[in-house]
Design an enzyme around this catalytic site. Structure first.
Site, short mmCIF file in Angstrom:
data_model
loop_
_atom_site.label_atom_id
_atom_site.label_comp_id
_atom_site.label_asym_id
_atom_site.label_seq_id
_atom_site.Cartn_x
_atom_site.Cartn_y
_atom_site.Cartn_z
N ARG A 45 0.83 -1.21 0.00
CA ARG A 45 0.00 0.00 0.00
C ARG A 45 0.86 1.26 0.00
O ARG A 45 0.46 2.27 -0.59
CB ARG A 45 -0.95 -0.02 1.20
CG ARG A 45 -2.10 -1.00 0.99
CD ARG A 45 -3.03 -1.06 2.17
NE ARG A 45 -4.22 -1.85 1.84
CZ ARG A 45 -5.10 -2.26 2.72
NH1 ARG A 45 -4.95 -1.95 4.00
NH2 ARG A 45 -6.15 -2.98 2.35
N LYS A 202 -20.31 -17.72 2.66
CA LYS A 202 -21.75 -17.60 2.83
C LYS A 202 -22.42 -16.77 1.73
O LYS A 202 -21.89 -15.76 1.29
CB LYS A 202 -22.05 -16.94 4.19
CG LYS A 202 -21.64 -17.80 5.39
CD LYS A 202 -22.07 -17.14 6.69
CE LYS A 202 -21.78 -18.05 7.87
NZ LYS A 202 -22.24 -17.44 9.15
N GLY A 355 -9.86 -9.87 -0.35
CA GLY A 355 -8.68 -10.37 0.35
C GLY A 355 -8.29 -11.79 0.01
O GLY A 355 -7.13 -12.08 -0.29
N GLY A 378 -13.98 -4.26 0.73
CA GLY A 378 -15.36 -3.82 0.90
C GLY A 378 -15.82 -2.88 -0.20
O GLY A 378 -16.95 -2.96 -0.68
#
Length: 401
Positions: A45, A202, A355, A378
């Site tokens: 990063r 999920k 990720g 996200g």
């Protein structure tokens, strides 16, 4: 999906000579992993933040950079969440000293050609709640605000949204612009056939993404625990696999929507099972119809992997988010490896994010063969859900101001 072409770019401002002598505030994503002693263990990063800084310096700007790091308590300085180590590494990468400024909201002394790193943005009271007072103070520090932190674009905070709202000029840095260009290319104007590969534990965590993609893609490959719920929806045995019975109707609905417009959700025909979820568990390949009551499905089988590889090979665009099996355990990694290698070998434009996806890309060493790897987990998912990311939305609002 949202159109992301209408925003100002730092590189354009530099090319036009509009940053010379100006104070440029860059919101980067420097939230790097560290060990127990606070040493940076992986600096991707920080390296990704350098082009924006170098661009502003090249244009003759006085440069301020900030980021969040960890989850400190607002208003309380913490050595463990300090950007001190980041400042050192940034200076090494830039080849010039980068001073760390601790209390910076009331003013920063920085000259053209200099770079200062402003201490952890979350030390400031009101950062996370996007305090208007704090946002206005930050905006007053600069002539040009730059957001180069796509990974935080789904959050409306003082340094990601408020400062962009009140700064004289607000634009996207090269990393942010590249992310938005890649997402635009893959989702708004895709080459057909368009394929999405969505894995994970999920359905509930990816339900909105699956619904959005079911209206858009030509093929939807699902994997991991998500696939088990779809198998159950198709009336197939799943044994004691991870499954969400309460979402079976949602799975049926997604398959029906796609089928009605001639698109497909290819389900596994064979799977790799075990009697327990463990690194040393014995793996057995079975036809889906042969899954026993005490079996756990932990990967797709080789026949399914070959079918998926063919679908990937025929695609024009591939969006990939999530592994198709428990690839952390070698005996259940064959499916994810096959999918990864098929994407690497494909002529399609590929976009990957998340990720676990990045971990798979690293494990199978295919980073240079993926069209674009998103830095935002996200934010990437929320974009695929069709949401307008707050930090992007404000850049678009400010584009013509």
């Amino acid at each position: 999906m949202q159109a992301e072409s209408s925003f100002k770019r730092l590189t354009d401002l530099v090319d036009k000579g509009e940053v010379k002598g100006k104070r440029v505030f860059i919101r980067s994503d420097l939230n790097v992993p560290r060990d127990a002693e606070g040493n940076i263990t992986e600096d991707t990063r920080i390296r990704a933040s350098i082009p924006a800084i170098q661009s502003a310096l090249k244009g003759g700007a006085a440069v301020m950079v900030t980021s969040h790091l960890g989850r400190p308590k607002e208003g309380v300085f913490s050595e463990t969440e300090s950007l001190a180590a980041v400042a050192v590494r940034m200076g090494e990468l830039l080849g010039q000293k980068v001073e760390l400024v601790r209390d910076w909201t009331d003013g920063v002394d920085v000259k053209p050609g200099q770079v200062v790193l402003l201490e952890n943005a979350r030390f400031n009271v009101g950062e996370k709640k996007n305090s208007e007072d704090l946002a206005k103070k930050i905006a007053a520090l600069c002539d040009i605000y730059v957001n180069d932190a796509f990974g935080t674009a789904h959050r409306a905070e003082a340094t990601t949204y408020g400062a962009a709202q009140f700064a004289p000029i607000a634009c996207a840095g090269p990393l942010m612009a590249a992310e938005l260009d890649a997402l635009q290319k893959a989702t708004a104007t895709p080459q057909r056939p368009m394929l999405a590969v969505v894995g994970g534990a999920k359905v509930s965590g990816k339900l909105q993404v699956l619904k959005k993609l079911s209206d858009k893609v030509d093929n939807l490959i699902i994997g991991g625990g998500i696939a088990n719920t779809f198998l159950l929806a198709a009336g197939l045995p799943v044994g004691k696999s991870l499954v969400e019975e309460e979402l079976v109707e949602e799975a049926k609905s997604i398959m029906a929507v796609m089928s009605a417009r001639g698109a497909s959700v290819p389900l596994p025909v064979d799977v790799v099972c075990a009697k327990e979820f463990a690194a040393g568990a014995a793996a057995t390949v079975k036809k889906v119809s042969d899954v026993e009551a005490d079996d756990m499905i932990l990967d797709i089988g080789p026949e399914t992997a070959a079918q998926y590889a063919k679908i990937i090979a025929d695609a024009g665009t591939v969006v990939w988010n999530g592994p198709v099996g428990v690839f952390e355990f070698e005996q259940f990694g064959g499916g994810t490896r096959a999918v990864a290698m098929a994407i690497a070998d494909s002529k399609a434009y590929s976009l990957a994010g998340g990720g676990d996806t990045l971990a798979a890309i690293a494990k199978y060493n295919i980073a240079d063969k993926v069209g674009y790897i998103s830095t935002g987990g996200g934010a990437f998912l929320e974009f695929l859900e069709g949401k307008v990311l707050p930090a992007v939305g404000i850049l678009m609002q400010r584009a013509n101001q």
